[in-house]
Design an enzyme around this catalytic site. Structure first.
Site, PDB file in Angstrom:
ATOM      1  N   LYS A 182      30.745  53.432  42.504  1.00 22.68           N
ATOM      2  CA  LYS A 182      30.949  53.636  41.066  1.00 22.68           C
ATOM      3  C   LYS A 182      29.782  54.441  40.477  1.00 22.68           C
ATOM      4  O   LYS A 182      28.742  54.612  41.134  1.00 22.68           O
ATOM      5  CB  LYS A 182      31.093  52.276  40.381  1.00 22.68           C
ATOM      6  CG  LYS A 182      32.336  51.488  40.851  1.00 22.68           C
ATOM      7  CD  LYS A 182      32.436  50.154  40.130  1.00 22.68           C
ATOM      8  CE  LYS A 182      33.650  49.363  40.575  1.00 22.68           C
ATOM      9  NZ  LYS A 182      33.782  48.078  39.865  1.00 22.68           N
TER      10      LYS A 182
ATOM     11  N   TYR B 207      43.070  51.249  37.595  1.00 22.05           N
ATOM     12  CA  TYR B 207      42.872  49.863  37.142  1.00 22.05           C
ATOM     13  C   TYR B 207      44.088  49.324  36.383  1.00 22.05           C
ATOM     14  O   TYR B 207      43.956  48.450  35.527  1.00 22.05           O
ATOM     15  CB  TYR B 207      41.612  49.770  36.277  1.00 22.05           C
ATOM     16  CG  TYR B 207      40.341  49.756  37.097  1.00 22.05           C
ATOM     17  CD1 TYR B 207      40.114  48.759  38.049  1.00 22.05           C
ATOM     18  CD2 TYR B 207      39.352  50.719  36.925  1.00 22.05           C
ATOM     19  CE1 TYR B 207      38.949  48.726  38.810  1.00 22.05           C
ATOM     20  CE2 TYR B 207      38.176  50.699  37.685  1.00 22.05           C
ATOM     21  CZ  TYR B 207      37.995  49.694  38.616  1.00 22.05           C
ATOM     22  OH  TYR B 207      36.842  49.654  39.370  1.00 22.05           O
TER      23      TYR B 207
ATOM     24  N   GLU C 245      45.878  53.429  45.549  1.00 22.39           N
ATOM     25  CA  GLU C 245      44.567  53.957  45.162  1.00 22.39           C
ATOM     26  C   GLU C 245      44.211  55.210  45.973  1.00 22.39           C
ATOM     27  O   GLU C 245      43.689  56.179  45.424  1.00 22.39           O
ATOM     28  CB  GLU C 245      43.507  52.863  45.331  1.00 22.39           C
ATOM     29  CG  GLU C 245      43.707  51.726  44.326  1.00 22.39           C
ATOM     30  CD  GLU C 245      42.883  50.483  44.618  1.00 22.39           C
ATOM     31  OE1 GLU C 245      42.031  50.512  45.540  1.00 22.39           O
ATOM     32  OE2 GLU C 245      43.095  49.471  43.918  1.00 22.39           O
TER      33      GLU C 245
HETATM   34  P1  IDP Z   1      36.790  43.454  41.907  1.00 26.69           P
HETATM   35  O1  IDP Z   1      36.211  44.826  41.631  1.00 26.69           O
HETATM   36  O2  IDP Z   1      35.752  42.517  42.490  1.00 26.69           O
HETATM   37  O3  IDP Z   1      38.062  43.498  42.723  1.00 26.69           O
HETATM   38  P2  IDP Z   1      38.389  42.899  39.496  1.00 26.69           P
HETATM   39  O4  IDP Z   1      38.596  41.553  38.904  1.00 26.69           O
HETATM   40  O5  IDP Z   1      39.559  43.588  40.140  1.00 26.69           O
HETATM   41  O6  IDP Z   1      37.148  42.762  40.519  1.00 26.69           O
HETATM   42  O7  IDP Z   1      37.811  43.823  38.333  1.00 26.69           O
HETATM   43  C1  IDP Z   1      37.689  45.201  38.523  1.00 26.69           C
HETATM   44  C2  IDP Z   1      36.399  45.679  37.899  1.00 26.69           C
HETATM   45  O8  IDP Z   1      36.448  45.429  36.479  1.00 26.69           O
HETATM   46  C3  IDP Z   1      35.142  44.952  38.359  1.00 26.69           C
HETATM   47  O9  IDP Z   1      34.653  45.415  39.596  1.00 26.69           O
HETATM   48  C4  IDP Z   1      34.201  45.237  37.221  1.00 26.69           C
HETATM   49  O10 IDP Z   1      33.679  46.579  37.290  1.00 26.69           O
HETATM   50  C5  IDP Z   1      35.136  45.144  36.013  1.00 26.69           C
HETATM   51  N1  IDP Z   1      35.118  43.793  35.425  1.00 26.69           N
HETATM   52  C6  IDP Z   1      35.654  42.657  35.948  1.00 26.69           C
HETATM   53  N2  IDP Z   1      35.452  41.606  35.125  1.00 26.69           N
HETATM   54  C7  IDP Z   1      34.768  42.084  34.061  1.00 26.69           C
HETATM   55  C8  IDP Z   1      34.257  41.481  32.878  1.00 26.69           C
HETATM   56  O11 IDP Z   1      34.397  40.262  32.632  1.00 26.69           O
HETATM   57  N3  IDP Z   1      33.596  42.299  31.994  1.00 26.69           N
HETATM   58  C9  IDP Z   1      33.436  43.638  32.224  1.00 26.69           C
HETATM   59  N4  IDP Z   1      33.897  44.254  33.347  1.00 26.69           N
HETATM   60  C10 IDP Z   1      34.552  43.480  34.246  1.00 26.69           C
END
Ligand code: IDP
Length: 153
Positions: free
Chosen positions: A11, A51, A128
């Site tokens: 990222k 996303y 993706e």
């Molecule tokens: P992952 O990347 O571990 O699979 P996901 O729940 O799919 O996690 O979330 C995707 C991305 O969204 C995360 O990697 C992070 O960058 C962002 N994200 C997840 N939860 C939060 C949050 O509570 N606040 C802000 N960004 C978040």
């Protein structure tokens, strides 16, 4: 044997902090095969599609802002059970839960800006990869001369 492909992305925070080489190293050392990689800027449409499962989350706009804020390093990797194994290597989403030894455990200190993305299922990986790469540009690990060692099938 379950050889899979997955989409891994350093990222914008990981790119800015110079972590591309470290992350490639970890995947190579694990024995996985790199099939394509590109440093690229992501437009909002691509980020929103990537996303799409999080569209209803309160942080969705912030997440799209972040992913489009600077170059990412997008990659396709192949290997045995790579979807599950790469998620373990990456570590939990929150820096409070990511274990030392995982990429996020070692380098991330924010839940939003957490260095790396990895697909969480076969279906997500296919979607993706197609969002970021032309299918014809992806090398095949079963090509006669690639990779150049015993991992060749
Ligand atoms: P992952 O990347 O571990 O699979 P996901 O729940 O799919 O996690 O979330 C995707 C991305 O969204 C995360 O990697 C992070 O960058 C962002 N994200 C997840 N939860 C939060 C949050 O509570 N606040 C802000 N960004 C978040």
């Amino acid at each position: 044997m379950t050889i899979q492909r997955t989409f891994i992305m350093v990222k914008p925070d990981g790119v800015k902090r110079g972590l591309i080489g470290e992350i490639i190293n970890r995947f190579e050392q694990k024995g996985f095969t790199l099939l394509n990689a590109e440093l690229m800027n992501v437009d909002r449409q691509k980020a929103e599609y990537h996303y799409m499962e999080l569209k209803e989350k309160p942080f969705f706009e912030e997440l799209v802002d972040f992913i489009t804020s600077g170059p990412v390093f997008a990659m396709v990797w192949e290997g045995e059970s790579i979807i599950e194994v790469s998620r373990i290597m990456i570590g939990k989403t929150s820096p409070l839960e990511a274990m030392p030894g995982t990429i996020r455990g070692d380098f991330a200190f924010s839940k939003a800006e957490n260095v790396i993305h990895g697909s969480d299922s076969l279906l997500s990986a296919e979607r993706e990869i197609a969002n970021f790469f032309d299918p014809l540009s992806i090398c095949s690990a079963r090509d006669k001369d690639y990779p150049f060692d015993e991992r060749k099938s």
